[in-house]
Design a protein around this motif. Structure first.
Motif, PDB file in Angstrom:
ATOM      1  N   GLU A 116      53.083  33.409  40.714  1.00 11.40           N
ATOM      2  CA  GLU A 116      52.236  33.124  41.874  1.00 11.40           C
ATOM      3  C   GLU A 116      51.710  31.684  41.798  1.00 11.40           C
ATOM      4  O   GLU A 116      51.592  30.978  42.803  1.00 11.40           O
ATOM      5  CB  GLU A 116      51.090  34.149  41.889  1.00 11.40           C
ATOM      6  CG  GLU A 116      50.255  34.111  43.123  1.00 11.40           C
ATOM      7  CD  GLU A 116      49.544  35.434  43.426  1.00 11.40           C
ATOM      8  OE1 GLU A 116      49.827  36.470  42.786  1.00 11.40           O
ATOM      9  OE2 GLU A 116      48.699  35.424  44.331  1.00 11.40           O
ATOM     10  N   ASN A 162      40.123  38.966  36.922  1.00  4.21           N
ATOM     11  CA  ASN A 162      41.307  39.796  37.197  1.00  4.21           C
ATOM     12  C   ASN A 162      42.545  39.000  37.572  1.00  4.21           C
ATOM     13  O   ASN A 162      43.662  39.448  37.336  1.00  4.21           O
ATOM     14  CB  ASN A 162      40.982  40.841  38.268  1.00  4.21           C
ATOM     15  CG  ASN A 162      40.708  40.215  39.611  1.00  4.21           C
ATOM     16  OD1 ASN A 162      40.185  39.095  39.685  1.00  4.21           O
ATOM     17  ND2 ASN A 162      41.047  40.896  40.670  1.00  4.21           N
ATOM     18  N   PHE A 163      42.354  37.842  38.216  1.00  2.00           N
ATOM     19  CA  PHE A 163      43.454  36.888  38.403  1.00  2.00           C
ATOM     20  C   PHE A 163      42.970  35.569  37.825  1.00  2.00           C
ATOM     21  O   PHE A 163      42.632  34.640  38.537  1.00  2.00           O
ATOM     22  CB  PHE A 163      43.853  36.782  39.883  1.00  2.00           C
ATOM     23  CG  PHE A 163      44.897  37.798  40.244  1.00  2.00           C
ATOM     24  CD1 PHE A 163      46.243  37.457  40.307  1.00  2.00           C
ATOM     25  CD2 PHE A 163      44.547  39.111  40.471  1.00  2.00           C
ATOM     26  CE1 PHE A 163      47.214  38.401  40.597  1.00  2.00           C
ATOM     27  CE2 PHE A 163      45.510  40.063  40.765  1.00  2.00           C
ATOM     28  CZ  PHE A 163      46.845  39.707  40.833  1.00  2.00           C
ATOM     29  N   VAL A 167      44.193  32.527  40.866  1.00  2.00           N
ATOM     30  CA  VAL A 167      43.193  32.143  41.868  1.00  2.00           C
ATOM     31  C   VAL A 167      42.733  30.694  41.634  1.00  2.00           C
ATOM     32  O   VAL A 167      42.504  29.939  42.578  1.00  2.00           O
ATOM     33  CB  VAL A 167      42.018  33.147  41.887  1.00  2.00           C
ATOM     34  CG1 VAL A 167      40.878  32.639  42.735  1.00  2.00           C
ATOM     35  CG2 VAL A 167      42.501  34.502  42.408  1.00  2.00           C
ATOM     36  N   TRP A 170      45.504  28.621  43.231  1.00  2.00           N
ATOM     37  CA  TRP A 170      45.438  28.572  44.697  1.00  2.00           C
ATOM     38  C   TRP A 170      44.472  27.468  45.113  1.00  2.00           C
ATOM     39  O   TRP A 170      44.753  26.686  46.014  1.00  2.00           O
ATOM     40  CB  TRP A 170      44.846  29.845  45.288  1.00  2.00           C
ATOM     41  CG  TRP A 170      45.596  31.106  45.123  1.00  2.00           C
ATOM     42  CD1 TRP A 170      46.851  31.277  44.630  1.00  2.00           C
ATOM     43  CD2 TRP A 170      45.101  32.406  45.461  1.00  2.00           C
ATOM     44  NE1 TRP A 170      47.169  32.602  44.648  1.00  2.00           N
ATOM     45  CE2 TRP A 170      46.117  33.310  45.156  1.00  2.00           C
ATOM     46  CE3 TRP A 170      43.903  32.872  46.002  1.00  2.00           C
ATOM     47  CZ2 TRP A 170      45.970  34.687  45.367  1.00  2.00           C
ATOM     48  CZ3 TRP A 170      43.753  34.218  46.209  1.00  2.00           C
ATOM     49  CH2 TRP A 170      44.772  35.126  45.897  1.00  2.00           C
ATOM     50  N   THR A 240      35.224  33.474  43.770  1.00  2.00           N
ATOM     51  CA  THR A 240      35.842  34.796  43.832  1.00  2.00           C
ATOM     52  C   THR A 240      35.035  35.718  42.938  1.00  2.00           C
ATOM     53  O   THR A 240      34.758  35.369  41.787  1.00  2.00           O
ATOM     54  CB  THR A 240      37.291  34.732  43.301  1.00  2.00           C
ATOM     55  OG1 THR A 240      37.992  33.751  44.043  1.00  2.00           O
ATOM     56  CG2 THR A 240      37.995  36.063  43.455  1.00  2.00           C
ATOM     57  N   GLU A 263      35.585  34.753  48.411  1.00  2.00           N
ATOM     58  CA  GLU A 263      36.558  35.849  48.361  1.00  2.00           C
ATOM     59  C   GLU A 263      35.905  36.933  47.513  1.00  2.00           C
ATOM     60  O   GLU A 263      35.901  36.870  46.290  1.00  2.00           O
ATOM     61  CB  GLU A 263      37.853  35.345  47.746  1.00  2.00           C
ATOM     62  CG  GLU A 263      39.044  36.196  48.139  1.00  2.00           C
ATOM     63  CD  GLU A 263      39.599  36.974  46.966  1.00  2.00           C
ATOM     64  OE1 GLU A 263      39.344  38.199  46.940  1.00  2.00           O
ATOM     65  OE2 GLU A 263      40.255  36.368  46.111  1.00  2.00           O
ATOM     66  N   ARG A 296      42.661  44.832  41.110  1.00  2.00           N
ATOM     67  CA  ARG A 296      42.883  43.720  42.042  1.00  2.00           C
ATOM     68  C   ARG A 296      41.840  43.811  43.139  1.00  2.00           C
ATOM     69  O   ARG A 296      41.396  44.920  43.480  1.00  2.00           O
ATOM     70  CB  ARG A 296      44.261  43.834  42.711  1.00  2.00           C
ATOM     71  CG  ARG A 296      45.413  43.598  41.778  1.00  2.00           C
ATOM     72  CD  ARG A 296      46.707  43.443  42.581  1.00  2.00           C
ATOM     73  NE  ARG A 296      47.842  43.426  41.685  1.00  2.00           N
ATOM     74  CZ  ARG A 296      48.893  42.618  41.814  1.00  2.00           C
ATOM     75  NH1 ARG A 296      48.972  41.781  42.827  1.00  2.00           N
ATOM     76  NH2 ARG A 296      49.882  42.659  40.960  1.00  2.00           N
ATOM     77  N   CYS A 297      41.505  42.665  43.723  1.00  2.00           N
ATOM     78  CA  CYS A 297      40.652  42.693  44.921  1.00  2.00           C
ATOM     79  C   CYS A 297      41.345  43.490  46.000  1.00  2.00           C
ATOM     80  O   CYS A 297      40.699  44.083  46.851  1.00  2.00           O
ATOM     81  CB  CYS A 297      40.431  41.287  45.460  1.00  2.00           C
ATOM     82  SG  CYS A 297      39.623  40.238  44.311  1.00  2.00           S
ATOM     83  N   THR A 298      42.692  43.464  45.964  1.00  2.00           N
ATOM     84  CA  THR A 298      43.493  44.100  47.010  1.00  2.00           C
ATOM     85  C   THR A 298      43.894  45.527  46.645  1.00  2.00           C
ATOM     86  O   THR A 298      44.667  46.154  47.377  1.00  2.00           O
ATOM     87  CB  THR A 298      44.784  43.292  47.211  1.00  2.00           C
ATOM     88  OG1 THR A 298      45.368  43.068  45.919  1.00  2.00           O
ATOM     89  CG2 THR A 298      44.525  41.965  47.896  1.00  2.00           C
ATOM     90  N   SER A 452      48.193  45.564  48.230  1.00  2.00           N
ATOM     91  CA  SER A 452      48.117  44.503  47.226  1.00  2.00           C
ATOM     92  C   SER A 452      49.423  43.720  47.170  1.00  2.00           C
ATOM     93  O   SER A 452      50.410  44.070  47.823  1.00  2.00           O
ATOM     94  CB  SER A 452      47.822  45.109  45.856  1.00  2.00           C
ATOM     95  OG  SER A 452      48.925  45.885  45.430  1.00  2.00           O
ATOM     96  N   GLY A 453      49.405  42.669  46.370  1.00  5.11           N
ATOM     97  CA  GLY A 453      50.643  41.926  46.140  1.00  5.11           C
ATOM     98  C   GLY A 453      51.027  40.996  47.258  1.00  5.11           C
ATOM     99  O   GLY A 453      52.210  40.848  47.585  1.00  5.11           O
ATOM    100  N   ALA A 454      50.034  40.321  47.853  1.00  3.45           N
ATOM    101  CA  ALA A 454      50.328  39.374  48.938  1.00  3.45           C
ATOM    102  C   ALA A 454      51.100  38.166  48.403  1.00  3.45           C
ATOM    103  O   ALA A 454      50.952  37.777  47.251  1.00  3.45           O
ATOM    104  CB  ALA A 454      49.021  38.907  49.568  1.00  3.45           C
ATOM    105  N   PHE A 460      44.882  33.948  52.334  1.00  2.87           N
ATOM    106  CA  PHE A 460      44.380  35.114  51.607  1.00  2.87           C
ATOM    107  C   PHE A 460      42.868  35.178  51.720  1.00  2.87           C
ATOM    108  O   PHE A 460      42.168  34.226  51.362  1.00  2.87           O
ATOM    109  CB  PHE A 460      44.790  35.021  50.136  1.00  2.87           C
ATOM    110  CG  PHE A 460      44.394  36.232  49.331  1.00  2.87           C
ATOM    111  CD1 PHE A 460      45.296  37.269  49.144  1.00  2.87           C
ATOM    112  CD2 PHE A 460      43.127  36.349  48.785  1.00  2.87           C
ATOM    113  CE1 PHE A 460      44.944  38.407  48.422  1.00  2.87           C
ATOM    114  CE2 PHE A 460      42.762  37.481  48.066  1.00  2.87           C
ATOM    115  CZ  PHE A 460      43.672  38.505  47.886  1.00  2.87           C
TER     116      PHE A 460
HETATM  117  C1  UN1 Z   1      42.700  39.115  43.580  1.00  2.50           C
HETATM  118  O1  UN1 Z   1      42.738  40.295  43.246  1.00  2.50           O
HETATM  119  O2  UN1 Z   1      41.642  38.451  43.507  1.00  2.50           O
HETATM  120  O3  UN1 Z   1      47.537  40.040  46.802  1.00  2.50           O
HETATM  121  C2  UN1 Z   1      43.887  38.356  44.012  1.00  2.50           C
HETATM  122  C3  UN1 Z   1      47.440  40.244  45.581  1.00  2.50           C
HETATM  123  C4  UN1 Z   1      47.576  39.063  44.664  1.00  2.50           C
HETATM  124  C5  UN1 Z   1      46.290  38.335  44.537  1.00  2.50           C
HETATM  125  C6  UN1 Z   1      45.107  39.198  44.230  1.00  2.50           C
HETATM  126  N1  UN1 Z   1      48.587  38.191  45.184  1.00  2.50           N
HETATM  127  O4  UN1 Z   1      47.268  41.350  45.115  1.00  2.50           O
END
Ligand code: UN1
Length: 503
Positions: A116, A162-163, A167, A170, A240, A263, A296-298, A452-454, A460
């Protein structure tokens, strides 16, 4: 669930891996803090934390570097980020090791995190030739109206465990091509990967001749973040973390008219419609809910399933969860590593107790396996009770049922957070309605994949208590620049706008 936690490596073995991956990196020796691993819960290295004077000096150095960096041509700035991307490619395996050591991510996901970073460096290098402004039709004859984007200044990056590296990249890759300098305060739980990627950026800075101070790393706790938040020399604070943290940072930075990019928490849901293809839905849901041990945030936290398929779908999910090996994240067979700390595992247990007190039934998992290891859980709920509306940073999937599509959307949007969302359906109308203005209220809305996994190419971030910021791809770069509107009169008459006459 296959429990392999009896076969964990020792702390000495984990330390040896970290040491190998850190070969060329200078660790600031000290006893202010310990780098640690959730794999065993053991301490790895003592570290010196940054002092308030270090923070002050880092911001000053970044400000000084900004003076030359802002007028360095953007494609030349892109060269720095391209070089960083090359170094990340070369060191991918060792960097992934450090993420596994400090966060407990399984190998494939740790490698994915480094990928990533490589992807965002490629994106940013291309972007360095595309920081486009607009040309606008002027209402006056002989006038040219345009928009120009200029570098903003020092960007403070506050990142979560977590990332721990992606992050940062990015923010940093984009900020650097935009002509900003960066001062970074990573999570206190992930100093080693932070030191390693900062070291690679220093190598890239030396190779390309960029000013030294364009990047500074600060290790330590909350006080450092607060100093970045309150210092008027920091033009943008990109943070974040939890919604609670964002609620503090937002007003403090706003009070000094600084900018924020937030975020924050997510409470992501997937709607599963009667027409859903289970061959897509099941693996999509399991990865999104149990992958990264739910950190993950996602991460998928709520499943909103049509009543007609709820029993069938949950039975199949329970059986898929039964095949998730839990244990050493370095073992290629493991799919679920540890949570970040024992306390995180304790919070999961507490949330499950609350869910049951609120009428929920645990259908799968939920046991603590010792240390920070837990079984991912599936809980069938009677409704969107208080615990379901909260983000618990652990692998708990709450299952809710719906009868009408309108009800599904209403349940979906009835939480304070608004990061990511998805729908599994083969009905095109439903898919489009989910993505429409009165559908999902999240910053990310997907069809027939999980939450998740964008990819890095999109912007984002999310709405409501997620904070509203956008990072990474698309035009997220604009947050790292300031806009100037330019009117040039190339006629020999002074014409006033709005037909105003004067003199
Ligand atoms: C996060 O959890 O802060 O979309 C980032 C996703 C990852 C990034 C997560 N590409 O799950």
């Amino acid at each position: 669930m296959p429990d392999h936690t009896a076969a964990l490596p020792t702390t000495d073995e984990v330390r040896a891996r970290a040491r190998a991956a850190l070969r060329d990196v200078t660790i600031p020796d000290g006893d202010d803090r310990q780098a640690r691993t959730p794999i065993t819960g053991g301490d790895l290295f003592g570290l010196r934390a940054s002092t308030a004077a270090d923070v002050d000096q880092a911001i000053a150095a970044a400000g000084e570097a900004f003076r030359t960096w802002r007028t360095t041509p953007a494609p030349v700035r892109g060269e720095l980020v391209r070089t960083l991307g090359d170094l990340l490619r070369q060191h991918k395996s060792g960097l992934a090791d450090l993420i596994t050591v400090e966060v407990g991510k399984i190998r494939s996901e740790a490698l994915g995190e480094i990928q990533e970073m490589i992807d965002v460096c490629d994106f940013a290098a291309g972007l360095s030739r595309q920081l486009y402004g607009r040309s606008i039709a002027s209402e006056r004859p002989g006038h040219r109206l345009t928009e120009t984007w200029h570098p903003l200044g020092v960007v403070g990056v506050i990142s979560a465990f977590n990332f721990p590296a992606a992050v940062w990249s990015w923010n940093t890759a984009i900020a650097l091509v935009c002509g900003d300098s960066v001062v970074w305060k990573p999570s206190e739980l992930t100093p080693l990967i932070s030191l390693a990627v900062s070291h690679l950026l220093e190598v890239a800075i030396a190779k390309t001749g960029a000013p030294q101070g364009v990047h500074r790393l600060l290790l330590g706790d909350r006080a450092i973040g607060e100093q970045l938040v309150d210092d008027p020399r920091v033009a943008l604070v990109s943070a974040t973390g939890s919604t609670r943290m964002g609620r503090e940072i937002g007003p403090r930075v706003a009070a000094r008219f600084g900018r924020t990019l937030l975020e924050l928490g997510g409470n992501n849901a997937a709607v599963v419609a009667p027409s859903a293809d289970f061959d897509l839905a099941i693996p999509g849901i399991v990865f999104a809910a149990a992958g990264t041990a739910g950190q993950r945030c996602t991460t998928l936290r709520r499943l909103i399933v049509h009543r007609d398929i709820a029993d069938d779908l949950t039975a199949r999910l329970v059986s898929a969860y039964g095949n998730l090996p839990i244990g050493d994240p370095f073992d290629e067979a493991t799919l679920v590593g540890p949570l970040i700390t024992d306390q995180a595992a304790g919070k999961m247990t507490a949330a499950l107790e609350q869910a049951q007190a609120e009428g929920g039934k645990v259908l799968a998992g939920g046991n603590r396996l010792g240390g920070a290891y837990v079984e991912p859980a599936i809980v069938r709920c009677t409704g969107q009770t208080p615990v379901v509306r909260e983000e618990t940073f652990a692998p708990i999937l709450y299952v809710l049922t719906y009868d009408s599509f309108e009800e599904a959307i209403a349940l979906h949007n009835d939480v304070p957070q608004g990061l990511s969302s998805s729908i599994f359906t083969r009905d095109q109308q439903e898919a489009e309605r989910f993505l429409a203005a009165d559908g999902s209220d999240c910053g990310i809305a997907n069809v027939n994949i999980g939450t998740s996994g964008a990819e890095i190419g999109g912007a984002f971030g999310g709405e409501k208590e997620t904070g509203g910021g956008r990072e990474s791809g698309s035009d997220a770069w604009r947050a790292y620049m300031r806009r100037a509107t330019n009117t040039v009169n190339y006629s020999s008459r002074l014409t006033l706008a709005q037909n105003v006459s004067f003199l």
